[in-house]
Structure formats: structure tokens, C-alpha cells
Design an enzyme around this catalytic site. Structure first.
Site, PDB file in Angstrom:
ATOM      1  N   THR A  46     -36.528  31.211   1.316  1.00 35.37           N
ATOM      2  CA  THR A  46     -36.884  32.555   1.767  1.00 35.37           C
ATOM      3  C   THR A  46     -36.523  32.731   3.239  1.00 35.37           C
ATOM      4  O   THR A  46     -35.872  31.868   3.834  1.00 35.37           O
ATOM      5  CB  THR A  46     -38.382  32.826   1.492  1.00 35.37           C
ATOM      6  OG1 THR A  46     -38.661  34.205   1.740  1.00 35.37           O
ATOM      7  CG2 THR A  46     -39.277  31.949   2.337  1.00 35.37           C
ATOM      8  N   LYS A  50     -32.004  31.974   4.003  1.00 32.68           N
ATOM      9  CA  LYS A  50     -31.180  32.255   2.833  1.00 32.68           C
ATOM     10  C   LYS A  50     -29.681  32.126   3.097  1.00 32.68           C
ATOM     11  O   LYS A  50     -28.898  31.881   2.169  1.00 32.68           O
ATOM     12  CB  LYS A  50     -31.492  33.655   2.287  1.00 32.68           C
ATOM     13  CG  LYS A  50     -32.901  33.763   1.713  1.00 32.68           C
ATOM     14  CD  LYS A  50     -33.170  35.142   1.158  1.00 32.68           C
ATOM     15  CE  LYS A  50     -34.596  35.223   0.625  1.00 32.68           C
ATOM     16  NZ  LYS A  50     -34.895  36.530   0.011  1.00 32.68           N
ATOM     17  N   ASN A  71     -31.236  32.088  -2.657  1.00 33.53           N
ATOM     18  CA  ASN A  71     -32.701  32.046  -2.667  1.00 33.53           C
ATOM     19  C   ASN A  71     -33.239  30.989  -3.625  1.00 33.53           C
ATOM     20  O   ASN A  71     -34.435  30.726  -3.642  1.00 33.53           O
ATOM     21  CB  ASN A  71     -33.294  33.413  -3.013  1.00 33.53           C
ATOM     22  CG  ASN A  71     -33.275  33.689  -4.506  1.00 33.53           C
ATOM     23  OD1 ASN A  71     -32.237  33.548  -5.153  1.00 33.53           O
ATOM     24  ND2 ASN A  71     -34.397  34.086  -5.061  1.00 33.53           N
ATOM     25  N   ASP A  86     -32.365  37.040  -6.269  1.00 32.47           N
ATOM     26  CA  ASP A  86     -32.973  38.169  -5.550  1.00 32.47           C
ATOM     27  C   ASP A  86     -32.390  39.504  -5.993  1.00 32.47           C
ATOM     28  O   ASP A  86     -33.125  40.476  -6.188  1.00 32.47           O
ATOM     29  CB  ASP A  86     -32.769  38.019  -4.044  1.00 32.47           C
ATOM     30  CG  ASP A  86     -33.832  37.162  -3.380  1.00 32.47           C
ATOM     31  OD1 ASP A  86     -34.931  37.030  -3.939  1.00 32.47           O
ATOM     32  OD2 ASP A  86     -33.554  36.615  -2.298  1.00 32.47           O
ATOM     33  N   ALA A 111     -29.765  43.577   7.142  1.00 29.89           N
ATOM     34  CA  ALA A 111     -28.496  43.043   6.644  1.00 29.89           C
ATOM     35  C   ALA A 111     -28.529  41.520   6.573  1.00 29.89           C
ATOM     36  O   ALA A 111     -27.498  40.865   6.617  1.00 29.89           O
ATOM     37  CB  ALA A 111     -27.341  43.506   7.531  1.00 29.89           C
ATOM     38  N   ALA A 114     -32.047  38.972   2.400  1.00 28.17           N
ATOM     39  CA  ALA A 114     -32.615  39.941   1.464  1.00 28.17           C
ATOM     40  C   ALA A 114     -31.760  41.196   1.414  1.00 28.17           C
ATOM     41  O   ALA A 114     -31.557  41.786   0.347  1.00 28.17           O
ATOM     42  CB  ALA A 114     -34.045  40.287   1.868  1.00 28.17           C
ATOM     43  N   TYR A 204     -43.792  42.068   0.065  1.00 25.52           N
ATOM     44  CA  TYR A 204     -44.832  42.120  -0.955  1.00 25.52           C
ATOM     45  C   TYR A 204     -46.150  41.494  -0.514  1.00 25.52           C
ATOM     46  O   TYR A 204     -47.114  41.485  -1.265  1.00 25.52           O
ATOM     47  CB  TYR A 204     -44.357  41.476  -2.264  1.00 25.52           C
ATOM     48  CG  TYR A 204     -43.869  40.055  -2.122  1.00 25.52           C
ATOM     49  CD1 TYR A 204     -44.720  38.981  -2.299  1.00 25.52           C
ATOM     50  CD2 TYR A 204     -42.536  39.803  -1.833  1.00 25.52           C
ATOM     51  CE1 TYR A 204     -44.269  37.681  -2.181  1.00 25.52           C
ATOM     52  CE2 TYR A 204     -42.066  38.504  -1.716  1.00 25.52           C
ATOM     53  CZ  TYR A 204     -42.935  37.448  -1.898  1.00 25.52           C
ATOM     54  OH  TYR A 204     -42.481  36.154  -1.780  1.00 25.52           O
TER      55      TYR A 204
END
Length: 269
Positions: A46, A50, A71, A86, A111, A114, A204
Site C-alpha cells: 500500500t 506501490k 499492490n 487495485d 497520480a 492508487a 476507506y
């Protein structure tokens, strides 16, 4: 772990937090080597590793190679295999939460690793125009160029004027760490949010970020980052175990872990 237990597997999932362990991203190879020595079958990677992890791996899935971000690392037969679940996780969550989203003009914030996944996903779902912003303008330009090469039918560009881009946007993808428990706040001025926009979040923890709360208050349709978290885990579970997980069971467990108010999803969708 809950899904593994439900399938009769002794599935241990250990948190390896860089801050807690006293590691920095440039010590990532030591962490992976230690995991190999301890018999781990794989690792989820994470923020902020990544992209950093890629030179440390032996082989990549096509998606991971295209995205330039990993990931999920499978450790097998003395080799390290890099995958990216992902983008699929984001796409599945997006389709479930915003099935009728207008993809004519999408603004993306972020950018990094993720952001590469969400850009790939939103373009694969049919975005016509994608404008990417990042605090590192060179990184935004590089991602835009990479995605333009993969999706020549779309217009992909790095943005320079966020306020102007938001005026004509149909939706916003947020793919930065802002809003996480450790990095609270909004990733853009609240006045840029209009009720006609949809807003999709990757953060999240917490499930209801400041961005989503503000967007809801202004009448936007929103998608939280929980589904992306679950569906990337669905993909990782398949890679680690070779078994098919029960998606609904995993979604229900995730919501039970993150949502103390079980009626909230019925009220907000």
C-alpha cells in the site's frame, strides 16, 4: 482472515506497518526478504510503496506492467510476482455504487500508485476526457502520457487549473491520502463541488471522509472507498490461495468492521 476461516483455511494476515517497524520505503527489500524467510505466500503493498516495490520483483502481470504499480506480490518458488488488483477493485466498487455515472469529463486528484489504478479503471470503463492533477506536476504528466498510450480513443491530460477543470467536470476521482485518519482534511476547496458531480473516493479509513461528507451535503452522488478495498482483497485472495472467495460475505464483513451504524448504507446508498 475471516474469508479464509470460512473456507477452512489457516489464513493469517499480518500487518507490517512501516512506521511501527521503523522501516522506510528504501528498506522495502529487507522487509520482503524477511517475509520470504518466514514463509509468507504473499504481500499486499500500500501507500507509499506501490511503485517503489517494482524494481524489487522478478515478474509482473500485464496489468501491473501497464500501470507501473503493484499492490499484490505473490511469493512462490523463490520468485516475486507483482500484480495489481487495485484497478479492478476500484472498477467493481464504482459500478456498484455509481452505475449511471456520466464519464464525459472526469477530474482525478492523485497520480501515485492508487492514481494509476483509478485512471486505468475509469478509462477502461469509458471515460472520454480525464484530467489528472498531482502536487508533483511531472508525475501527473507522466501518468497522463502513459494512460494516453493505453487508451488512444480517450483524451487524457495533466491539468494545471483545477478550478477551471472542475467547472466542466462530470465527476471527481480522489486518489490521494488526504482524508485518511492520519491525514485529515479536504483535497480541494469545497466550493469546487457542485451537486451535478459524482465523487468517488479511494480512502476507506474513515469510510466517510471529509470529502464525501462535503460532497453529500452539496447534493453529489458519491462512492466510498470501501468497495475498492474489498474487491482488491478479493483479487488478492484468489492470487494467494487459488480459491474463489465469497464476495458478498467479504463485503458484509468489511462493512461490519468499518460501519458501526448498520442503517447508514440503507439511508445513503
Amino acid at each position: 482472515m475471516a474469508e479464509g476461516a470460512a473456507q477452512g483455511l489457516g489464513y493469517d494476515y499480518v500487518l507490517l506497518d512501516l512506521d511501527t517497524l521503523g522501516y522506510t520505503p528504501d528498506m522495502l527489500n529487507d522487509l520482503i526478504r524477511d517475509a520470504e524467510n518466514k514463509g509468507f505466500c504473499g504481500l499486499n503493498i500500500t501507500y507509499p510503496c506501490k511503485q517503489t516495490v517494482m524494481p524489487l520483483l522478478d515478474e509482473f502481470s500485464d496489468d501491473a506492467a501497464m500501470l507501473g504499480a503493484v499492490n499484490t506480490v505473490v511469493l512462490r518458488d523463490g520468485k516475486r510476482f507483482g500484480h495489481n488488483t487495485d484497478w479492478w477493485g476500484f472498477a467493481e466498487g464504482f459500478r456498484r455504487q455509481l452505475p449511471h455515472a456520466d464519464l464525459a469529463s472526469v477530474v482525478q486528484l492523485g497520480a501515485g500508485g492508487a492514481g494509476a489504478a483509478t485512471a486505468f479503471a475509469i478509462l477502461k470503463m469509458g471515460a472520454e476526457l480525464l484530467t489528472i492533477f498531482d502536487v508533483d506536476s511531472d508525475r501527473a504528466s507522466q501518468l497522463a502520457d502513459t494512460m494516453a498510450g493505453h487508451f488512444p480513443q480517450a483524451s487524457v491530460r495533466a491539468g494545471s487549473d483545477l478550478e477551471q477543470a472542475m467547472r466542466t467536470a462530470t465527476g471527481l476521482v480522489h486518489a490521494t491520502p488526504t482524508g485518511m485518519d492520519k491525514r485529515p482534511g479536504l483535497p480541494l476547496p469545497a466550493r469546487y463541488l457542485r451537486g451535478e458531480l459524482w465523487v468517488s473516493e479511494v480512502v476507506y479509513f474513515p469510510l466517510e471522509t471529509a470529502l464525501l461528507a462535503e460532497a453529500r451535503a452539496r447534493g453529489c452522488n458519491v462512492a466510498h472507498g470501501g468497495d475498492m478495498a474489498v474487491f482488491q482483497a478479493v483479487g488478492a485472495f484468489r492470487l494467494f490461495t487459488g480459491r474463489e472467495p465469497d464476495v458478498d460475505r467479504m463485503l458484509a464483513h468489511f462493512l461490519a468492521l468499518t460501519n458501526p451504524d448498520p442503517m447508514r448504507d440503507e439511508r445513503h446508498g
